[in-house]
Enzyme design. Structure first.
Site, PDB file in Angstrom:
ATOM      1  N   HIS A   1       0.795  -1.240   0.000  1.00 25.83           N
ATOM      2  CA  HIS A   1       0.000   0.000   0.000  1.00 25.83           C
ATOM      3  C   HIS A   1       0.821   1.281   0.000  1.00 25.83           C
ATOM      4  CE1 HIS A   1       1.045  -0.088   4.253  1.00 25.83           C
ATOM      5  NE2 HIS A   1       0.727   1.180   4.291  1.00 25.83           N
TER       6      HIS A   1
HETATM    7  C1  UD1 Z   1      -1.927   5.775   5.469  1.00 25.78           C
HETATM    8  C2  UD1 Z   1      -0.612   6.338   5.980  1.00 25.78           C
HETATM    9  C3  UD1 Z   1       0.465   5.245   5.905  1.00 25.78           C
HETATM   10  C4  UD1 Z   1       0.025   3.985   6.613  1.00 25.78           C
HETATM   11  C5  UD1 Z   1      -1.340   3.533   6.094  1.00 25.78           C
HETATM   12  C6  UD1 Z   1      -1.815   2.362   6.907  1.00 25.78           C
HETATM   13  C7  UD1 Z   1      -0.067   8.713   5.609  1.00 25.78           C
HETATM   14  C8  UD1 Z   1       0.710   9.656   4.791  1.00 25.78           C
HETATM   15  N1  UD1 Z   1      -0.140   7.447   5.168  1.00 25.78           N
HETATM   16  O1  UD1 Z   1      -1.756   5.457   4.095  1.00 25.78           O
HETATM   17  O2  UD1 Z   1       1.646   5.721   6.519  1.00 25.78           O
HETATM   18  O3  UD1 Z   1       0.973   2.998   6.385  1.00 25.78           O
HETATM   19  O4  UD1 Z   1      -2.262   4.604   6.208  1.00 25.78           O
HETATM   20  O5  UD1 Z   1      -2.692   1.553   6.182  1.00 25.78           O
HETATM   21  O6  UD1 Z   1      -0.610   9.092   6.615  1.00 25.78           O
HETATM   22  N2  UD1 Z   1      -9.154   4.829   1.592  1.00 25.78           N
HETATM   23  C9  UD1 Z   1     -10.408   4.252   1.587  1.00 25.78           C
HETATM   24  N3  UD1 Z   1     -10.932   3.904   2.805  1.00 25.78           N
HETATM   25  C10 UD1 Z   1     -10.315   4.128   3.989  1.00 25.78           C
HETATM   26  C11 UD1 Z   1      -9.045   4.731   3.967  1.00 25.78           C
HETATM   27  C12 UD1 Z   1      -8.478   5.068   2.764  1.00 25.78           C
HETATM   28  O7  UD1 Z   1     -11.008   4.035   0.558  1.00 25.78           O
HETATM   29  O8  UD1 Z   1     -10.866   3.789   5.053  1.00 25.78           O
HETATM   30  C13 UD1 Z   1      -8.562   5.182   0.268  1.00 25.78           C
HETATM   31  C14 UD1 Z   1      -8.965   6.566  -0.185  1.00 25.78           C
HETATM   32  O9  UD1 Z   1      -9.056   6.541  -1.568  1.00 25.78           O
HETATM   33  C15 UD1 Z   1      -7.796   7.414   0.232  1.00 25.78           C
HETATM   34  C16 UD1 Z   1      -6.619   6.444   0.012  1.00 25.78           C
HETATM   35  O10 UD1 Z   1      -7.144   5.177   0.380  1.00 25.78           O
HETATM   36  O11 UD1 Z   1      -7.652   8.564  -0.518  1.00 25.78           O
HETATM   37  C17 UD1 Z   1      -5.398   6.737   0.830  1.00 25.78           C
HETATM   38  O12 UD1 Z   1      -5.727   6.810   2.213  1.00 25.78           O
HETATM   39  P1  UD1 Z   1      -4.765   7.620   3.218  1.00 25.78           P
HETATM   40  O13 UD1 Z   1      -5.246   7.444   4.608  1.00 25.78           O
HETATM   41  O14 UD1 Z   1      -4.592   9.000   2.752  1.00 25.78           O
HETATM   42  O15 UD1 Z   1      -3.379   6.908   3.013  1.00 25.78           O
HETATM   43  P2  UD1 Z   1      -3.003   5.364   3.136  1.00 25.78           P
HETATM   44  O16 UD1 Z   1      -2.480   4.931   1.822  1.00 25.78           O
HETATM   45  O17 UD1 Z   1      -4.117   4.607   3.745  1.00 25.78           O
HETATM   46  N1  UDP Z   2      -3.387  -5.782   8.885  1.00 25.64           N
HETATM   47  C1  UDP Z   2      -4.649  -6.345   9.050  1.00 25.64           C
HETATM   48  N2  UDP Z   2      -5.344  -6.737   7.934  1.00 25.64           N
HETATM   49  C2  UDP Z   2      -4.828  -6.632   6.672  1.00 25.64           C
HETATM   50  C3  UDP Z   2      -3.543  -6.070   6.524  1.00 25.64           C
HETATM   51  C4  UDP Z   2      -2.843  -5.653   7.643  1.00 25.64           C
HETATM   52  O1  UDP Z   2      -5.122  -6.485  10.169  1.00 25.64           O
HETATM   53  O2  UDP Z   2      -5.511  -7.020   5.715  1.00 25.64           O
HETATM   54  C5  UDP Z   2      -2.669  -5.299  10.073  1.00 25.64           C
HETATM   55  C6  UDP Z   2      -1.317  -5.930  10.319  1.00 25.64           C
HETATM   56  O3  UDP Z   2      -1.451  -7.028  11.188  1.00 25.64           O
HETATM   57  C7  UDP Z   2      -0.523  -4.798  10.957  1.00 25.64           C
HETATM   58  C8  UDP Z   2      -1.159  -3.541  10.411  1.00 25.64           C
HETATM   59  O4  UDP Z   2      -2.413  -3.917   9.861  1.00 25.64           O
HETATM   60  O5  UDP Z   2      -0.671  -4.772  12.350  1.00 25.64           O
HETATM   61  C9  UDP Z   2      -0.293  -2.917   9.353  1.00 25.64           C
HETATM   62  O6  UDP Z   2      -0.973  -1.893   8.732  1.00 25.64           O
HETATM   63  P1  UDP Z   2      -0.530  -1.311   7.336  1.00 25.64           P
HETATM   64  O7  UDP Z   2       0.309  -2.292   6.616  1.00 25.64           O
HETATM   65  O8  UDP Z   2      -1.767  -0.812   6.683  1.00 25.64           O
HETATM   66  O9  UDP Z   2       0.286  -0.008   7.751  1.00 25.64           O
HETATM   67  P2  UDP Z   2       1.818   0.257   8.164  1.00 25.64           P
HETATM   68  O10 UDP Z   2       2.169  -0.648   9.270  1.00 25.64           O
HETATM   69  O11 UDP Z   2       2.639   0.060   6.929  1.00 25.64           O
HETATM   70  O12 UDP Z   2       1.795   1.691   8.549  1.00 25.64           O
END
Ligand code: UD1
Ligand code: UDP
Length: 364
Positions: free
Chosen positions: A203
């Protein structure tokens, strides 16, 4: 008594703050739990609050952001109002998301101390928004809860102002607390089509927002010598749909695409996998938990978790398809014994952090 404000915004923050919320509750410390709504889908937020059996957040923000700046700005504004209402002793933030930076700025502007859980991680990769968020947050935090000595040294090298404590990472506490529950409750293995599989997630913005890299990942998954189970993050699903790749991957026989899994299911999916392929931060840590103990191939150019590499759990394999495929092949052939201890702590990080907060603010 002034409360402790505990902030979450995304999936990993809920998971890693859960042990802290539990420790605060056990000690009857006044706590305000706020979910800032950066993640808002049921399966990215509320599902984790339920899986981790947390009391519902006292505040749930609704964010309508079209850019990371707007997202950060809206959280600052809503946090500012909340801090005026609740007047806390300290604000605890966890990790490196836009929520973390926003909440830390809001507290700093109101002269409220900030405690940064998971302080001091550095990838030294300035393409990552998270690297900026971490550096900025660490520099305005009063309490820096570094998970490891490496993180502590990073903070010392930058001459950050806050007090540094090495505590371990609360993700190990979360695994220890939830794996036994997951083993009783999860039915994910009935849904996974393969007996032996690789678990994959991806992601990171610098990966999946680049269609060439995203295509590399998908091709590596489809050509992998072992089937791949792939719970898709919403950011990635959006990019796959935009790139016209989503329909194709759904039809690939040795790739099982799933919606984002709940925490209990994900723990079981990790534990039963042959290998993990990811660009996630938290998963690099969880793979080192004694009860999980898996090799992780990190599909990135850098990591802010070198401890997992040094301990022999993780390998940085880059984002090129052939490199990923050859790393999969050698990892599946490798039979080396992984360490019995995690470099990210002993599962008591939350207790330590809450102890420090209580001694500072609640004990005369
Ligand atoms: C964010 C964090 C990243 C973290 C990740 C965990 C930042 C810069 N990034 O990335 O560090 O590793 O969360 O998973 O803060 N979206 C949905 N539903 C949701 C959430 C997001 O559809 O519930 C989609 C939307 O299109 C949104 C995109 O995902 O624009 C990105 O979401 P965003 O929270 O901005 O960044 P992540 O890629 O989730
Ligand atoms: N995780 C989860 N379901 C999924 C993918 C990840 O519960 O389908 C959990 C995983 O166990 C870990 C956390 O989400 O604890 C990691 O989140 P993510 O990879 O989105 O973010 P990051 O750690 O890179 O910020």
């Amino acid at each position: 008594m002034k409360p402790v404000v505990v902030v979450t915004g995304t999936r990993p923050e809920i998971i890693k703050m859960a042990p802290i919320l539990r420790a605060l509750k056990k000690n009857k410390t006044p706590t305000v739990f706020v979910h800032c709504g950066q993640h808002y889908d049921y399966n990215m937020a509320q599902q984790f609050i339920e899986n981790l059996e947390l009391t519902a957040p006292d505040y749930n923000f609704k964010i309508k952001a079209t850019s990371p700046g707007a997202q950060t700005g809206q959280i600052i504004a809503q946090m500012d109002k909340l801090l005026e209402e609740t007047n806390p002793a300290i604000v605890l933030v966890e990790g490196d998301t836009n929520t973390v930076l926003a909440a830390a700025i809001a507290a700093n502007k109101r002269k409220i101390p900030v405690g940064h859980v998971e302080a001091g991680l550095r990838s030294f990769d300035l393409r990552m928004p998270e690297e900026h968020n971490r550096r900025l947050t660490d520099n305005i935090s009063d309490f820096l809860f570094a998970p490891t000595n490496i993180a502590k040294v990073n903070l010392e090298n930058e001459k950050t102002w806050g007090k540094i404590f090495v505590t371990g990472n609360t993700v190990i506490d979360a695994v220890n607390e939830h794996l036994p529950i997951a083993e009783r409750k999860s039915e994910i293995l009935d849904k996974i089509k393969f007996k032996k599989y690789i678990l994959a997630t991806a992601h990171r913005a610098e990966n999946v927002d680049d269609i060439k890299i995203l295509r590399n990942f998908i091709e590596a998954f489809t050509e992998s010598p072992l089937p791949v189970v792939y719970p898709i993050h919403p950011r990635t699903k959006k990019r796959l749909c935009e790139g016209g790749l989503y329909d194709m991957i759904e039809k690939t026989p040795n790739l099982q695409v799933l919606a984002p899994l709940g925490y209990l299911d994900f723990l079981i999916a990790m534990k039963n996998s042959e290998l993990i392929l990811t660009d996630s931060g938290g998963i690099q840590e969880e793979a080192t938990a004694p009860a999980i103990k898996k090799q992780v191939l990190v599909m990135r150019l850098s990591t802010e978790r070198p401890e997992a590499v040094e301990a022999g759990f993780a390998q940085i394999v880059g984002t090129d398809k052939q490199k990923i495929l050859s790393a999969i092949k050698s990892a599946l052939e490798r039979k080396h014994k992984l360490p019995d201890e995690s470099p990210f702590g002993d599962g008591k990080a939350a207790e330590r952090i809450v102890d420090i907060v209580e001694k500072e603010f609640f004990v005369d």
